[in-house]
Scaffold this active site. Structure first.
Site, PDB file in Angstrom:
ATOM      1  N   GLY A 113       0.662  -1.113   0.116  1.00  0.00           N
ATOM      2  CA  GLY A 113       0.329   0.273   0.067  1.00  0.00           C
ATOM      3  C   GLY A 113       1.000   1.649  -0.080  1.00  0.00           C
TER       4      GLY A 113
ATOM      5  N   LEU B 154      -1.415   7.333   2.630  1.00  0.00           N
ATOM      6  CA  LEU B 154      -0.894   8.168   3.110  1.00  0.00           C
ATOM      7  C   LEU B 154      -0.208   7.376   4.404  1.00  0.00           C
ATOM      8  CD1 LEU B 154      -3.405  11.270   3.198  1.00  0.00           C
ATOM      9  CD2 LEU B 154      -1.451  11.104   2.601  1.00  0.00           C
TER      10      LEU B 154
ATOM     11  N   GLY C  96       0.963   3.853   4.101  1.00  0.00           N
ATOM     12  CA  GLY C  96       1.781   3.649   3.585  1.00  0.00           C
ATOM     13  C   GLY C  96       3.265   4.004   3.494  1.00  0.00           C
TER      14      GLY C  96
ATOM     15  N   HIS D  32     -21.639   8.014   5.195  1.00  0.00           N
ATOM     16  CA  HIS D  32     -21.312   9.172   4.759  1.00  0.00           C
ATOM     17  C   HIS D  32     -22.424   9.671   4.851  1.00  0.00           C
ATOM     18  CE1 HIS D  32     -19.445  12.678   3.681  1.00  0.00           C
ATOM     19  NE2 HIS D  32     -18.228  12.003   4.121  1.00  0.00           N
TER      20      HIS D  32
ATOM     21  N   SER E 151     -17.666  16.941  -0.307  1.00  0.00           N
ATOM     22  CA  SER E 151     -16.694  16.966   1.190  1.00  0.00           C
ATOM     23  C   SER E 151     -17.839  17.730   2.570  1.00  0.00           C
ATOM     24  CB  SER E 151     -15.682  17.780   1.166  1.00  0.00           C
ATOM     25  OG  SER E 151     -14.818  18.244   2.855  1.00  0.00           O
TER      26      SER E 151
ATOM     27  N   ARG F 298     -21.186  11.792  11.419  1.00  0.00           N
ATOM     28  CA  ARG F 298     -21.490  11.517  10.140  1.00  0.00           C
ATOM     29  C   ARG F 298     -22.714  10.288  10.380  1.00  0.00           C
ATOM     30  NH1 ARG F 298     -16.211  10.953   7.693  1.00  0.00           N
ATOM     31  NH2 ARG F 298     -15.812  12.806   6.431  1.00  0.00           N
TER      32      ARG F 298
ATOM     33  N   GLU G 271      -6.396   2.574   7.266  1.00  0.00           N
ATOM     34  CA  GLU G 271      -8.001   2.499   7.260  1.00  0.00           C
ATOM     35  C   GLU G 271      -7.382   0.754   7.842  1.00  0.00           C
ATOM     36  OE1 GLU G 271     -12.142   2.266   5.064  1.00  0.00           O
ATOM     37  OE2 GLU G 271      -9.982   3.825   4.351  1.00  0.00           O
TER      38      GLU G 271
ATOM     39  N   LEU H 176      -7.208  11.156   7.121  1.00  0.00           N
ATOM     40  CA  LEU H 176      -5.952  11.494   7.138  1.00  0.00           C
ATOM     41  C   LEU H 176      -4.981  11.405   8.417  1.00  0.00           C
ATOM     42  CD1 LEU H 176      -6.917  14.079   4.572  1.00  0.00           C
ATOM     43  CD2 LEU H 176      -6.239  12.066   4.006  1.00  0.00           C
TER      44      LEU H 176
END
Length: 651
Positions: free
Chosen positions: A41, A44, A46, A267, A285, A338, A435, A451
């Site tokens: 992966g 971000l 990895g 979401h 977003s 959410r 994740e 993130l």
């Protein structure tokens, strides 16, 4: 039942991470050159881990199925990244970020891991700024912040609506620097097919070259999985079409426990689906909830007229609009977490107030009229211009003039492989980041925290904790995959599975089975679940899996590019993973976060936790293809916070 050792350090919560780093084992610089680390992966988590470990002196091999690390799904994260720097001076602290994250996850995450996440969050921003990530800035030049769901402060750093892309480019720059220096070997278009265990430890992987079909083994003293989530088990989701859960599923079947698989996130701000033949959904977003107000018509006849195309939302006066989140949750309004926002939207549409002009009748409005009146169009365009442009290209509607149409859909998976405080799975030498692991978000993830976790794990956690394991591996020489029996055996197993898939020669495509699985998952294991539906899902998935292995058709051959073979291999794993998710949801007789059981709801329709019985991490152990998985429990204890029913109606 296996006793799970979370390896949480002793001492006060605020001191645990500092004490851990002060007493951990280290690998000296000369020995680091003798150690190989495999990272699967290149997003971000990895990419950051690979760049960090290579910078430290380890020899790193990175694998991704895309043609470039820049295509990792991290690029799709739009809204921002959380950190507790308190630049707006609105009362934020590391403790408040920690508390909001625990509360947002409905008290189903490990306290020590979440505090560490909040603790290192500020370092992430400094790292990204040093890399040149173009965060938004205010008039004076300071980094700007905005709000996200589940918080009463503005702690989200952002780069317009493309924060994930900019952060990924920062990590990619660090990654390519190490590739250029010869410290990282990069394997693009290579997909993990299985994990190689030698004497019970993860010692390598077997991959398939997606261009040539070559099956090849690679050795590593440790293996890191940073392969993202498994939301595409639902078929329709905000994930990229290639996103899959196969890497973590291979690990599960080799002995890594799978934690909380039923904890998936819906979401609330996705563009509604339009018909039966849609293959993915588009996320708008969560940052839009800062200035957009969510509403549906108060009158059912108005909603019916909108669905019939006889009325437009602009025709409905303010007094006939139901701003239902502001009505139900006055303290947080449109910025509730959410899971809360998603269930509220479902409740309104189930009652007949949905606005989408198709057979679903779903959808609610996200309206910027009021923000434009207050701030001016130019200010809104500066904040969200690229998102508005994307929405207009997809829907052919101008969101500056007419409200956006949104509805909840599958987005993120809080479940994943069980890991301890060191991010190590139940397989020694197999680490899991981002994740792909379960560790930080409990039953619901707060916006802008994905993130944060990915970069925290990659830059600031794994480079420390993996050394605690590797310090004992420096005397183990590199193994030759071409000669070692375990590598050869795993390669043969991989080839046998591929040949089995190719030999079925039925009539239905992998896409057909994936779509059918998605329908089952959304109907019975989606936003609302109950005992009868979950049992139905398990039986339907079993029947669909049987049909898959009898009637699958894969065109082409195995020795060249074959996307149908790639998909079939992943769908086969999804069919098994979906069943485990239903098992987990059936076992958890409570509602918590994104896991909502209809039998366990308050009088007001909110989630009803049962802390006396379910205050634990459910870690499932593979027992065989024809056997039910075994449940292992990691009890959750909270020393620094008071556990109580979530309340977003008051501060």
């Amino acid at each position: 039942m296996t006793k799970l050792n979370s390896k949480v350090p002793e001492g006060k919560l605020k001191d645990k991470w500092s004490n851990y780093k002060a007493h951990q084992n280290l690998v000296n610089p000369a020995n680091k050159r003798k150690i190989d680390v495999i990272i699967v992966g290149s997003g971000l988590a990895g990419g950051a881990a690979a760049a960090s470990l290579a910078e430290m002196g380890f020899k790193v091999k990175v694998f991704c199925y895309q043609d470039s690390p820049r295509r990792a799904h991290s690029i799709a994260a739009q809204g921002g990244i959380n950190a507790a720097k308190n630049y707006p001076n609105d009362g934020d602290t590391i403790y408040r970020l920690f508390y909001d994250t625990i509360k947002g996850g409905d008290y189903r995450s490990r306290e020590a891991n979440v505090y560490r996440l909040a603790e290192v969050s500020n370092e992430i921003i400094d790292q990204a700024v040093a890399q040149g990530v173009p965060f938004a800035r205010d008039y004076s030049g300071y980094l700007d912040n905005r709000s996200f769901g589940g918080a009463l402060v503005s702690r989200t750093f952002y780069a317009r609506g493309q924060t994930g892309q900019q952060l990924l480019l920062g990590a990619y720059g660090a990654l390519t620097r190490q590739i250029g220096l010869g410290n990282i070997e990069m394997y693009n278009r290579s997909e993990l097919m299985d994990i190689v265990l030698v004497e019970g430890k993860a010692r390598g992987i077997v991959t398939r070259n997606l261009k040539t079909g070559e099956i090849k083994s690679h050795f590593g003293h440790a293996v890191v999985l940073a392969t993202g989530g498994y939301g595409n088990v639902f078929y329709l989701s905000t994930n990229a079409m290639g996103s899959n859960g196969s890497a973590v599923w291979k690990a599960y079947k080799k002995g890594a426990f799978f934690a909380n698989p039923a904890f998936v996130q819906i979401h609330p701000t996705c563009i509604p689906r339009h018909g039966e033949f849609q293959s993915k959904l588009t996320l708008m977003s969560e940052s839009l909830r800062n200035d957009g107000r969510i509403w549906v018509p108060k009158k059912k006849e108005d909603a019916e007229a909108i669905r019939a195309g006889k009325m437009r939302p602009e025709d409905i006066p303010d007094e006939d609009r139901d701003f239902y989140l502001e009505r139900r949750y006055p303290a947080f309004g449109n910025l509730v977490p959410r899971d809360v926002a998603s269930r509220a939207a479902k409740e309104r549409t189930d009652k007949g107030f949905g606005i989408e002009k198709n057979s679903t009748g779903e959808g609610v409005y996200l309206d910027f009229k009021y923000a434009i009146e207050r701030l001016g169009k130019d200010a809104i365009e500066a904040r969200y211009g690229n998102l508005f442009q994307m929405y207009e290209k997809i829907t052919d509607e101008n969101p500056y003039e007419t409200p956006m149409r949104i509805y909840p859909t599958i987005h993120y998976t809080m479940g994943g492989l069980w890991v301890d405080y060191e991010l190590q799975s139940t397989i020694p030498g197999l680490f899991v980041a981002g994740e792909a692991n379960f560790s930080d978000h409990g039953a619901n993830r707060l916006g802008a925290s994905a993130l944060m976790q990915g970069l925290a794990d990659g830059y600031f956690v794994l480079p420390y904790t993996i050394q605690n394991y590797l310090a004992y591996e420096i005397t183990n020489p590199r193994l030759n995959p071409e000669e070692h029996s375990e590598f050869k055996k795993t390669e043969e197993d991989v080839k046998e599975r591929i040949n089995k898939l190719m030999s079925i020669q039925g009539k239905q495509s992998a896409e057909h089975f994936h779509r059918e699985l998605g329908k089952i998952m959304w109907e019975y294991v989606g936003m609302a679940r109950d005992e009868k539906g979950l049992k139905t899902a398990i039986e339907k998935i079993k029947a669909l899996r049987k049909e898959f292995w009898e009637d699958l058709h894969i065109p082409g051959s195995t020795d060249t590019v074959n996307p149908e073979l790639e998909k079939a291999n992943r769908v086969a794993d999804f069919l098994e993973l979906g069943e485990l998710m239903a098992y987990d949801a059936l076992n958890r007789n409570e509602s918590s976060g994104g896991h909502f059981r209809l039998e366990y709801a308050t009088e007001e329709g909110e989630a009803l936790r049962r802390d006396d019985e379910y205050m634990y991490v459910a870690a499932w152990e593979y027992k065989g293809d024809d056997k039910e998985p075994a449940l292992n429990k990691e009890p959750l204890h909270y020393e620094e916070i008071e556990v109580k029913t979530r309340n977003y109606k008051t501060a």
